[in-house]
Motif scaffolding. Structure first.
Motif, PDB file in Angstrom:
ATOM      1  N   LYS A   2      -9.936  -4.539  -4.948  1.00 26.04           N
ATOM      2  CA  LYS A   2      -8.789  -5.384  -4.616  1.00 26.04           C
ATOM      3  C   LYS A   2      -9.289  -6.798  -4.307  1.00 26.04           C
ATOM      4  O   LYS A   2     -10.252  -6.987  -3.569  1.00 26.04           O
ATOM      5  N   ILE A   3      -8.619  -7.771  -4.874  1.00 24.50           N
ATOM      6  CA  ILE A   3      -9.064  -9.148  -4.683  1.00 24.50           C
ATOM      7  C   ILE A   3      -8.507  -9.717  -3.371  1.00 24.50           C
ATOM      8  O   ILE A   3      -7.348  -9.498  -3.053  1.00 24.50           O
ATOM      9  N   PRO A   4      -9.354 -10.431  -2.595  1.00 21.80           N
ATOM     10  CA  PRO A   4      -8.900 -10.926  -1.287  1.00 21.80           C
ATOM     11  C   PRO A   4      -8.079 -12.225  -1.418  1.00 21.80           C
ATOM     12  O   PRO A   4      -8.491 -13.299  -0.982  1.00 21.80           O
ATOM     13  N   ILE A   5      -6.911 -12.100  -2.004  1.00 22.31           N
ATOM     14  CA  ILE A   5      -6.106 -13.300  -2.286  1.00 22.31           C
ATOM     15  C   ILE A   5      -5.124 -13.549  -1.135  1.00 22.31           C
ATOM     16  O   ILE A   5      -4.605 -12.602  -0.540  1.00 22.31           O
ATOM     17  N   SER A   6      -4.879 -14.840  -0.836  1.00 20.57           N
ATOM     18  CA  SER A   6      -4.021 -15.204   0.302  1.00 20.57           C
ATOM     19  C   SER A   6      -2.537 -15.053  -0.042  1.00 20.57           C
ATOM     20  O   SER A   6      -2.151 -15.076  -1.219  1.00 20.57           O
ATOM     21  N   GLN A   7      -1.711 -14.952   1.004  1.00 18.88           N
ATOM     22  CA  GLN A   7      -0.243 -14.924   0.800  1.00 18.88           C
ATOM     23  C   GLN A   7       0.215 -16.190   0.086  1.00 18.88           C
ATOM     24  O   GLN A   7       1.124 -16.179  -0.733  1.00 18.88           O
ATOM     25  N   ARG A   8      -0.418 -17.300   0.416  1.00 28.82           N
ATOM     26  CA  ARG A   8      -0.059 -18.597  -0.191  1.00 28.82           C
ATOM     27  C   ARG A   8      -0.272 -18.554  -1.705  1.00 28.82           C
ATOM     28  O   ARG A   8       0.602 -18.971  -2.487  1.00 28.82           O
ATOM     29  N   LEU A   9      -1.423 -18.028  -2.134  1.00 23.05           N
ATOM     30  CA  LEU A   9      -1.673 -17.950  -3.579  1.00 23.05           C
ATOM     31  C   LEU A   9      -0.801 -16.880  -4.234  1.00 23.05           C
ATOM     32  O   LEU A   9      -0.407 -17.024  -5.392  1.00 23.05           O
ATOM     33  N   LEU A  10      -0.501 -15.803  -3.486  1.00 23.08           N
ATOM     34  CA  LEU A  10       0.403 -14.784  -4.045  1.00 23.08           C
ATOM     35  C   LEU A  10       1.783 -15.387  -4.314  1.00 23.08           C
ATOM     36  O   LEU A  10       2.453 -15.020  -5.281  1.00 23.08           O
ATOM     37  N   TYR A  35      -6.425 -12.618 -10.177  1.00 27.43           N
ATOM     38  CA  TYR A  35      -5.263 -11.789  -9.784  1.00 27.43           C
ATOM     39  C   TYR A  35      -4.237 -11.742 -10.922  1.00 27.43           C
ATOM     40  O   TYR A  35      -3.700 -10.679 -11.246  1.00 27.43           O
ATOM     41  N   LEU A  36      -3.963 -12.901 -11.529  1.00 23.38           N
ATOM     42  CA  LEU A  36      -2.959 -12.955 -12.606  1.00 23.38           C
ATOM     43  C   LEU A  36      -3.383 -12.070 -13.777  1.00 23.38           C
ATOM     44  O   LEU A  36      -2.562 -11.356 -14.367  1.00 23.38           O
ATOM     45  N   LEU A  37      -4.672 -12.097 -14.099  1.00 25.12           N
ATOM     46  CA  LEU A  37      -5.165 -11.271 -15.219  1.00 25.12           C
ATOM     47  C   LEU A  37      -5.174  -9.790 -14.851  1.00 25.12           C
ATOM     48  O   LEU A  37      -4.724  -8.950 -15.635  1.00 25.12           O
ATOM     49  N   GLN A  38      -5.635  -9.495 -13.655  1.00 26.71           N
ATOM     50  CA  GLN A  38      -5.691  -8.081 -13.219  1.00 26.71           C
ATOM     51  C   GLN A  38      -4.318  -7.440 -13.221  1.00 26.71           C
ATOM     52  O   GLN A  38      -4.185  -6.247 -13.444  1.00 26.71           O
ATOM     53  N   ASN A  39      -3.287  -8.241 -12.934  1.00 27.61           N
ATOM     54  CA  ASN A  39      -1.935  -7.697 -12.797  1.00 27.61           C
ATOM     55  C   ASN A  39      -1.071  -7.924 -14.033  1.00 27.61           C
ATOM     56  O   ASN A  39       0.149  -7.759 -13.982  1.00 27.61           O
ATOM     57  N   GLY A  40      -1.698  -8.315 -15.125  1.00 28.64           N
ATOM     58  CA  GLY A  40      -0.974  -8.477 -16.387  1.00 28.64           C
ATOM     59  C   GLY A  40       0.030  -9.619 -16.375  1.00 28.64           C
ATOM     60  O   GLY A  40       0.935  -9.659 -17.214  1.00 28.64           O
TER      61      GLY A  40
END
Ligand SMILES: C[S@@+](CC[C@H](N)C(=O)[O-])C[C@H]1O[C@@H](n2cnc3c(N)ncnc32)[C@H](O)[C@@H]1O
Length: 234
Positions: A2-10, A35-40
């Motif tokens: 799982k990538i440690p991405i922030s709420q802001r970037l989400l 994240y964008l690639l991992q989640n299609g």
């Protein structure tokens, strides 16, 4: 993994059209593109940063998370290394609004409605909204997000149909005002407090041109707040 991405970037990611070809400008660690690639959500990502160090980290992260084959990397100022025909969505997040405006202004090819712009200024959001309006970009949507105790906003914009915004609209766009965002009350509180402090500071110094801009912004945002309160708690 799982990538440690922030709420802001989400919050930025949530505005990317599915299947997009994305340029992530000022990518730093590269988490957004990964994240964008991992989640299609994206099919390709160009990750670009002004500095070599963050880009090395982004390359390493892309390999670690198994998406390196779908990413290009460039050390460049703003959009300088992005070929216009290779992208349809441009994200510029985590920088000052004036810096984001300068990046867009240096790439006249983004003045084309085919490009979806997702912009997340850390400071000077009013300068960015002013630039967008004056340059003819329309703000299509804004979203608020809380992250680490701070309140951030993201702007979805596109070239065409934009108009110069009033001082109040530069602080709180009509799109955000009518968004129904549950964090809007908190955003009003923050903007009104900041504008009141600025007006008080300038009043003491006597710069009348500046004062008239900020006073107008404050009056307009107060009026928006009254309308918002009466329509939400009639
Ligand atoms: C605070 S980080 C934000 C990283 C990520 N976009 C985010 O929102 O979490 C800002 C990044 O933008 C890069 N940057 C600043 N000005 C830039 C420019 N003109 N062109 C490209 N990158 C830039 C910095 O090197 C840094 O890595």
């Amino acid at each position: 993994m799982k990538i440690p991405i922030s709420q802001r970037l989400l919050c930025c990611a949530a505005q990317v059209p599915v299947g997009a070809r994305v340029a992530d400008i000022g990518c730093d660690h590269g988490y957004l593109g990964i994240y964008l690639l991992q989640n299609g959500l994206a099919t390709r990502v160009t990750a670009s940063d002004l500095r070599e160090k963050p880009l090395e980290k982004a390359r390493e992260n892309a390999r670690r998370f198994g998406v390196a084959a779908f990413m290009e990397f460039a050390v460049a100022d703003g959009l300088a290394a992005v070929a216009p025909e290779t992208v349809d969505t441009i994200v510029v997040a985590g920088m000052g609004g004036d810096n984001i405006a300068a990046i867009l202004d240096a790439a006249p090819w983004v003045r084309d409605p085919r490009y979806t712009l997702i912009l997340q200024p850390q400071t000077s959001g009013n300068d960015l909204r002013r630039y967008l309006g004056e340059a003819g970009f329309a703000i299509e949507a804004e979203r608020l997000v809380r992250d680490g105790g701070f309140l951030y906003f993201t702007i979805l914009a596109r070239f065409g149909g934009g108009r110069p915004l009033t001082p109040g609209e530069q602080y709180l766009s009509p799109q955000l005002l009518h968004s129904g965002d549950p964090l809007l009350g908190a955003y009003f509180d923050r903007v009104l407090a900041a504008l009141a402090r600025t007006v008080a500071g300038i009043s003491a110094g006597g710069d009348f041109e500046k004062l008239s801009y900020y006073q107008r912004a404050l009056d307009e945002v107060r009026e928006m707040r009254n309308q918002y309160d009466s329509s939400n708690h009639p």
